[in-house]
Design a protein around this motif. Structure first.
Motif, short mmCIF file in Angstrom:
data_model
loop_
_atom_site.label_atom_id
_atom_site.label_comp_id
_atom_site.label_asym_id
_atom_site.label_seq_id
_atom_site.Cartn_x
_atom_site.Cartn_y
_atom_site.Cartn_z
N SER A 87 5.78 -6.03 -4.06
CA SER A 87 6.19 -7.27 -4.69
C SER A 87 5.02 -8.25 -4.57
N GLU A 88 4.91 -9.13 -5.53
CA GLU A 88 3.78 -10.06 -5.50
C GLU A 88 3.89 -10.96 -4.27
N PRO A 89 2.87 -10.96 -3.42
CA PRO A 89 2.89 -11.83 -2.24
C PRO A 89 2.96 -13.30 -2.66
N PRO A 90 3.72 -14.11 -1.92
CA PRO A 90 3.85 -15.53 -2.28
C PRO A 90 2.52 -16.26 -2.39
N GLU A 91 1.58 -15.92 -1.50
CA GLU A 91 0.28 -16.61 -1.57
C GLU A 91 -0.48 -16.26 -2.84
N VAL A 92 -0.28 -15.06 -3.36
CA VAL A 92 -0.93 -14.67 -4.62
C VAL A 92 -0.26 -15.40 -5.79
N ALA A 93 1.06 -15.47 -5.77
CA ALA A 93 1.77 -16.19 -6.83
C ALA A 93 1.35 -17.66 -6.85
N ALA A 94 1.18 -18.26 -5.68
CA ALA A 94 0.75 -19.66 -5.61
C ALA A 94 -0.66 -19.84 -6.16
N GLU B 189 -5.73 -8.92 0.98
CA GLU B 189 -5.36 -9.29 2.34
C GLU B 189 -3.86 -9.09 2.57
N ALA B 190 -3.05 -9.50 1.61
CA ALA B 190 -1.60 -9.34 1.74
C ALA B 190 -1.20 -7.87 1.69
N TYR B 191 -1.85 -7.08 0.84
CA TYR B 191 -1.52 -5.65 0.74
C TYR B 191 -1.79 -4.93 2.06
N VAL B 192 -2.92 -5.25 2.68
CA VAL B 192 -3.28 -4.58 3.93
C VAL B 192 -2.30 -4.97 5.04
N ALA B 193 -1.89 -6.23 5.08
CA ALA B 193 -0.90 -6.65 6.09
C ALA B 193 0.43 -5.96 5.85
N GLU B 194 0.84 -5.86 4.59
CA GLU B 194 2.08 -5.17 4.23
C GLU B 194 1.99 -3.68 4.59
N LEU B 195 0.85 -3.08 4.32
CA LEU B 195 0.63 -1.67 4.63
C LEU B 195 0.70 -1.43 6.14
#
Length: 160
Positions: free
Chosen positions: A61-68, A91-97
Protein backbone atom coordinates in the motif's frame (compact mmCIF):
# COMPACT_ATOMS: atom_id res chain seq x y z
CA UNK A 1 14.16 -2.65 -20.25
CA UNK A 2 11.24 -2.27 -22.64
CA UNK A 3 9.51 -5.43 -21.35
CA UNK A 4 10.31 -5.61 -17.63
CA UNK A 5 10.46 -1.89 -16.76
CA UNK A 6 8.75 0.14 -19.47
CA UNK A 7 6.13 -2.59 -20.12
CA UNK A 8 5.83 -1.38 -23.69
CA UNK A 9 3.88 -4.49 -24.71
CA UNK A 10 1.10 -3.58 -22.26
CA UNK A 11 0.94 0.06 -23.31
CA UNK A 12 0.90 -0.91 -27.00
CA UNK A 13 -1.49 -3.83 -26.54
CA UNK A 14 0.74 -6.36 -28.27
CA UNK A 15 1.98 -9.82 -27.36
CA UNK A 16 5.77 -10.18 -27.60
CA UNK A 17 7.21 -12.95 -29.74
CA UNK A 18 10.18 -13.35 -27.39
CA UNK A 19 11.50 -11.72 -24.22
CA UNK A 20 15.19 -11.32 -23.42
CA UNK A 21 16.57 -10.16 -20.08
CA UNK A 22 19.47 -8.16 -21.44
CA UNK A 23 20.45 -6.36 -18.28
CA UNK A 24 19.72 -6.57 -14.59
CA UNK A 25 20.98 -4.52 -11.72
CA UNK A 26 22.49 -7.22 -9.57
CA UNK A 27 25.65 -9.18 -10.30
CA UNK A 28 24.62 -9.76 -13.94
CA UNK A 29 24.36 -13.47 -13.25
CA UNK A 30 21.34 -15.65 -13.83
CA UNK A 31 19.60 -15.06 -10.49
CA UNK A 32 18.32 -11.54 -11.15
CA UNK A 33 17.35 -12.39 -14.72
CA UNK A 34 15.42 -15.49 -13.60
CA UNK A 35 13.68 -13.34 -10.96
CA UNK A 36 12.58 -10.87 -13.62
CA UNK A 37 11.01 -13.74 -15.57
CA UNK A 38 9.36 -15.10 -12.40
CA UNK A 39 7.81 -11.70 -11.67
CA UNK A 40 6.44 -11.58 -15.22
CA UNK A 41 5.01 -15.11 -14.95
CA UNK A 42 7.37 -16.35 -17.65
CA UNK A 43 9.67 -18.61 -15.58
CA UNK A 44 8.85 -22.32 -15.53
CA UNK A 45 12.14 -23.84 -14.38
CA UNK A 46 11.69 -23.81 -10.59
CA UNK A 47 10.75 -27.07 -8.89
CA UNK A 48 7.39 -27.08 -7.12
CA UNK A 49 7.47 -25.96 -3.48
CA UNK A 50 7.72 -28.71 -0.87
CA UNK A 51 4.43 -30.30 0.12
CA UNK A 52 2.85 -28.36 2.98
CA UNK A 53 5.08 -25.28 2.64
CA UNK A 54 3.34 -22.27 4.10
CA UNK A 55 3.59 -18.74 2.81
CA UNK A 56 3.01 -15.24 4.09
CA UNK A 57 2.00 -12.59 1.56
CA UNK A 58 1.48 -8.95 2.30
CA UNK A 59 -0.09 -6.36 0.10
CA UNK A 60 1.74 -3.23 -0.85
CA UNK A 61 0.00 0.00 0.00
CA UNK A 62 1.27 3.48 -0.67
CA UNK A 63 3.12 4.68 2.43
CA UNK A 64 1.57 7.84 3.94
CA UNK A 65 4.84 9.75 3.64
CA UNK A 66 4.96 8.99 -0.10
CA UNK A 67 1.35 10.07 -0.58
CA UNK A 68 2.13 13.33 1.24
CA UNK A 69 5.20 13.99 -0.91
CA UNK A 70 3.27 13.22 -4.11
CA UNK A 71 0.47 15.57 -3.03
CA UNK A 72 2.96 18.33 -2.32
CA UNK A 73 4.55 18.01 -5.76
CA UNK A 74 1.10 17.94 -7.40
CA UNK A 75 0.08 21.08 -5.45
CA UNK A 76 3.16 22.81 -6.88
CA UNK A 77 2.40 21.54 -10.40
CA UNK A 78 5.45 19.26 -10.43
CA UNK A 79 5.85 15.61 -11.31
CA UNK A 80 6.08 13.02 -8.53
CA UNK A 81 8.54 11.11 -10.72
CA UNK A 82 11.57 12.43 -8.87
CA UNK A 83 14.32 11.23 -6.57
CA UNK A 84 12.72 12.68 -3.43
CA UNK A 85 9.52 10.63 -3.82
CA UNK A 86 11.46 7.58 -5.00
CA UNK A 87 13.86 7.55 -2.02
CA UNK A 88 10.99 8.13 0.39
CA UNK A 89 9.20 5.13 -1.11
CA UNK A 90 12.30 2.91 -0.96
CA UNK A 91 12.86 3.79 2.69
CA UNK A 92 9.26 2.84 3.52
CA UNK A 93 9.44 -0.39 1.49
CA UNK A 94 12.56 -1.56 3.31
CA UNK A 95 11.00 -0.81 6.72
CA UNK A 96 7.84 -2.68 5.68
CA UNK A 97 9.94 -5.58 4.39
CA UNK A 98 11.88 -5.77 7.67
CA UNK A 99 8.63 -6.17 9.61
CA UNK A 100 7.22 -8.72 7.16
CA UNK A 101 10.42 -10.79 7.29
CA UNK A 102 10.29 -10.83 11.10
CA UNK A 103 6.66 -11.95 11.04
CA UNK A 104 7.32 -14.65 8.41
CA UNK A 105 10.22 -15.98 10.44
CA UNK A 106 8.19 -16.03 13.66
CA UNK A 107 5.39 -17.91 11.86
CA UNK A 108 7.75 -20.31 10.06
CA UNK A 109 6.54 -19.18 6.62
CA UNK A 110 8.15 -18.19 3.35
CA UNK A 111 7.59 -14.52 2.59
CA UNK A 112 6.13 -13.58 -0.79
CA UNK A 113 7.19 -10.10 -1.85
CA UNK A 114 4.70 -7.50 -3.05
CA UNK A 115 5.11 -5.47 -6.22
CA UNK A 116 6.37 -2.08 -5.12
CA UNK A 117 6.14 1.09 -7.20
CA UNK A 118 9.26 2.83 -8.49
CA UNK A 119 9.15 6.56 -9.06
CA UNK A 120 12.52 6.62 -10.84
CA UNK A 121 14.30 4.22 -13.12
CA UNK A 122 17.48 2.95 -11.56
CA UNK A 123 20.77 4.28 -12.88
CA UNK A 124 22.98 1.69 -14.52
CA UNK A 125 26.16 3.77 -14.38
CA UNK A 126 27.21 7.17 -13.12
CA UNK A 127 27.11 8.51 -16.66
CA UNK A 128 23.41 7.63 -17.05
CA UNK A 129 21.82 10.95 -16.18
CA UNK A 130 18.23 9.93 -15.44
CA UNK A 131 17.59 13.25 -13.73
CA UNK A 132 17.46 15.22 -16.98
CA UNK A 133 14.95 12.74 -18.43
CA UNK A 134 12.12 12.72 -15.87
CA UNK A 135 13.71 9.93 -13.82
CA UNK A 136 13.81 7.65 -16.86
CA UNK A 137 16.82 6.02 -18.44
CA UNK A 138 18.21 8.13 -21.32
CA UNK A 139 16.65 6.93 -24.55
CA UNK A 140 13.59 5.53 -22.77
CA UNK A 141 12.00 8.83 -21.75
CA UNK A 142 9.62 8.90 -24.72
CA UNK A 143 7.83 5.90 -23.19
CA UNK A 144 6.45 7.91 -20.24
CA UNK A 145 6.38 4.79 -18.06
CA UNK A 146 7.10 6.29 -14.62
CA UNK A 147 5.82 5.31 -12.08
CA UNK A 148 6.11 1.59 -12.76
CA UNK A 149 6.06 -1.72 -10.87
CA UNK A 150 9.64 -2.20 -9.65
CA UNK A 151 11.52 -5.29 -10.66
CA UNK A 152 12.90 -6.79 -7.45
CA UNK A 153 16.51 -6.03 -8.44
CA UNK A 154 15.66 -2.31 -8.46
CA UNK A 155 15.30 -2.56 -4.66
CA UNK A 156 16.91 -5.81 -3.44
CA UNK A 157 19.80 -7.98 -4.54
CA UNK A 158 18.59 -11.47 -5.58
CA UNK A 159 22.16 -12.73 -5.10
CA UNK A 160 22.26 -11.64 -1.46
Amino acid sequence: HSYFVQRAHERLGVAPFAVHATYTLDTHEGGAKAQRFREAGLWRADPPPPQGERFLAYNFSEPPEVAARRAEYARRGLSAANVDVHLSALEAYVAELRDALALARALGRTLLLPRWTCWCDRMWAGSDDIFRFGCMYPGAQDGNFVPFPCPMDHILSPAA
